[in-house]
Write a protein that holds these residues in place. Structure first.
Motif, short mmCIF file in Angstrom:
data_model
loop_
_atom_site.label_atom_id
_atom_site.label_comp_id
_atom_site.label_asym_id
_atom_site.label_seq_id
_atom_site.Cartn_x
_atom_site.Cartn_y
_atom_site.Cartn_z
N ALA A 19 20.78 12.92 56.85
CA ALA A 19 21.67 12.13 57.68
C ALA A 19 22.88 12.91 58.26
CB ALA A 19 22.34 10.94 56.82
N VAL A 20 23.25 14.14 57.31
CA VAL A 20 24.46 15.05 57.76
C VAL A 20 23.82 16.24 58.49
CG1 VAL A 20 24.34 16.45 55.46
CG2 VAL A 20 26.43 16.05 56.86
N ARG A 21 22.66 16.41 58.56
CA ARG A 21 22.04 17.56 59.45
C ARG A 21 22.46 17.79 60.78
NH1 ARG A 21 15.44 18.91 59.23
NH2 ARG A 21 15.66 17.32 60.51
N PRO A 22 22.55 16.93 61.42
CA PRO A 22 23.13 17.22 62.91
C PRO A 22 24.49 17.69 63.08
CG PRO A 22 21.98 15.05 62.87
CD PRO A 22 22.01 15.29 61.39
N ALA A 23 25.33 17.21 62.17
CA ALA A 23 26.74 17.77 61.95
C ALA A 23 26.68 19.03 61.49
CB ALA A 23 27.64 17.05 61.20
N HIS A 24 25.83 19.35 60.33
CA HIS A 24 25.73 20.65 60.16
C HIS A 24 25.11 21.81 61.10
CE1 HIS A 24 23.86 23.85 57.54
NE2 HIS A 24 22.61 23.61 57.83
N ARG A 25 24.16 21.45 61.86
CA ARG A 25 23.70 22.09 62.82
C ARG A 25 24.50 22.41 64.00
NH1 ARG A 25 17.10 20.84 63.05
NH2 ARG A 25 16.63 21.94 61.05
N GLU A 26 25.20 21.44 64.31
CA GLU A 26 26.35 21.68 65.14
C GLU A 26 27.36 22.60 64.91
OE1 GLU A 26 28.13 17.99 66.56
OE2 GLU A 26 26.27 16.94 66.73
N TYR A 27 27.87 22.44 63.71
CA TYR A 27 28.63 23.37 63.17
C TYR A 27 28.24 24.86 63.15
CZ TYR A 27 31.60 25.85 59.45
OH TYR A 27 32.23 26.72 58.91
N LEU A 28 26.86 24.99 62.59
CA LEU A 28 26.25 26.40 62.63
C LEU A 28 26.19 26.87 64.21
CD1 LEU A 28 23.30 26.00 60.42
CD2 LEU A 28 25.34 26.84 60.02
N ALA A 29 26.03 26.10 65.23
CA ALA A 29 26.10 26.42 66.62
C ALA A 29 27.28 27.13 67.08
CB ALA A 29 25.75 25.45 67.49
N THR A 30 28.37 26.41 66.46
CA THR A 30 29.80 27.04 66.70
C THR A 30 29.94 28.37 66.25
OG1 THR A 30 31.02 26.12 64.84
CG2 THR A 30 30.77 24.66 67.01
N LEU A 31 29.49 28.70 65.09
CA LEU A 31 29.40 29.96 64.42
C LEU A 31 28.58 31.06 65.22
CD1 LEU A 31 29.03 28.81 60.73
CD2 LEU A 31 31.07 29.40 61.95
N VAL A 32 27.28 30.57 65.76
CA VAL A 32 26.64 31.34 66.61
C VAL A 32 27.26 31.76 67.74
CG1 VAL A 32 24.52 31.71 67.94
CG2 VAL A 32 24.40 30.64 65.68
N GLU A 33 27.98 31.02 68.50
CA GLU A 33 28.78 31.14 69.59
C GLU A 33 30.04 32.24 69.23
OE1 GLU A 33 30.35 27.51 70.97
OE2 GLU A 33 28.32 26.82 71.54
N ARG A 34 30.48 32.18 68.28
CA ARG A 34 31.69 33.16 67.76
C ARG A 34 30.92 34.27 67.24
NH1 ARG A 34 34.30 29.74 63.04
NH2 ARG A 34 35.14 31.94 62.67
N LEU A 61 33.51 34.35 54.41
CA LEU A 61 32.37 33.61 54.30
C LEU A 61 32.65 32.37 53.63
CD1 LEU A 61 29.27 33.49 54.69
CD2 LEU A 61 29.21 34.79 52.36
N ARG A 62 33.23 32.42 52.30
CA ARG A 62 33.46 31.29 51.39
C ARG A 62 34.33 30.00 52.23
NH1 ARG A 62 30.12 31.50 47.08
NH2 ARG A 62 30.00 33.43 46.29
N GLU A 63 35.04 30.53 52.83
CA GLU A 63 35.72 29.41 54.04
C GLU A 63 35.05 28.74 54.78
OE1 GLU A 63 39.34 31.26 55.93
OE2 GLU A 63 39.96 31.80 53.85
N ILE A 64 34.11 29.73 55.61
CA ILE A 64 33.11 29.30 56.38
C ILE A 64 31.97 28.17 55.80
CG2 ILE A 64 30.86 29.74 57.59
CD1 ILE A 64 32.70 32.28 58.54
N LEU A 65 31.57 28.73 54.37
CA LEU A 65 30.65 27.55 53.67
C LEU A 65 31.33 26.49 53.35
CD1 LEU A 65 28.95 30.49 51.49
CD2 LEU A 65 28.08 29.24 53.58
N ALA A 66 32.59 26.64 52.81
CA ALA A 66 33.31 25.26 52.61
C ALA A 66 33.66 24.44 53.79
CB ALA A 66 34.66 25.67 51.85
N ALA A 67 33.65 24.88 54.88
CA ALA A 67 33.78 23.79 56.12
C ALA A 67 32.41 23.38 56.56
CB ALA A 67 34.52 24.80 57.42
N ASP A 68 31.09 23.74 56.27
CA ASP A 68 30.06 23.37 56.66
C ASP A 68 29.99 21.97 56.00
OD1 ASP A 68 27.24 22.59 56.72
OD2 ASP A 68 26.78 24.91 56.53
N PRO A 69 29.44 20.95 57.07
CA PRO A 69 29.45 19.56 56.64
C PRO A 69 28.46 19.39 55.39
CG PRO A 69 29.27 19.83 58.95
CD PRO A 69 29.26 21.29 58.57
#
Length: 96
Positions: A19-34, A61-69
């Protein structure tokens, strides 16, 4: 910059994770772009995933992981973090 290999071990709640995977993948896409997330993907048996990040330090890294949906959703049972020194591979070309 430092590289980190992160292994996610999924919990026993696949319906909640999916259920949360689409938001997780959208978040990861922003990290790829950066340029922060170099590669990611789930294990084929869907028990977890491997992600490789390039960040300034483990605190970032810990901040990034904490912000992952996935984090507030509580769908990851364990997160294993290893600073990683990549030595060889086609994606490590000096011109890249």
């Amino acid at each position: 910059m430092a590289r980190f290999a992160v292994e996610l071990v999924f919990g026993d709640n696949p319906e909640e994770r999916l259920a949360v995977r689409p938001a997780h993948r959208e978040y990861l896409a922003t990290l790829v772009e950066r340029g922060v997330l170099l590669v990611s993907g789930p294990w084929t048996d869907q028990t977890g995933a491997l992600l490789v990040y390039e960040v300034s330090d483990e605190a970032e890294l810990r901040e990034i992981l904490a912000a992952d949906p996935y984090t507030p959703a509580g769908v990851v049972a364990e997160t294993r973090v290893h600073e990683w020194e990549a030595l060889m591979g086609t994606w490590l070309r000096p011109d890249a």
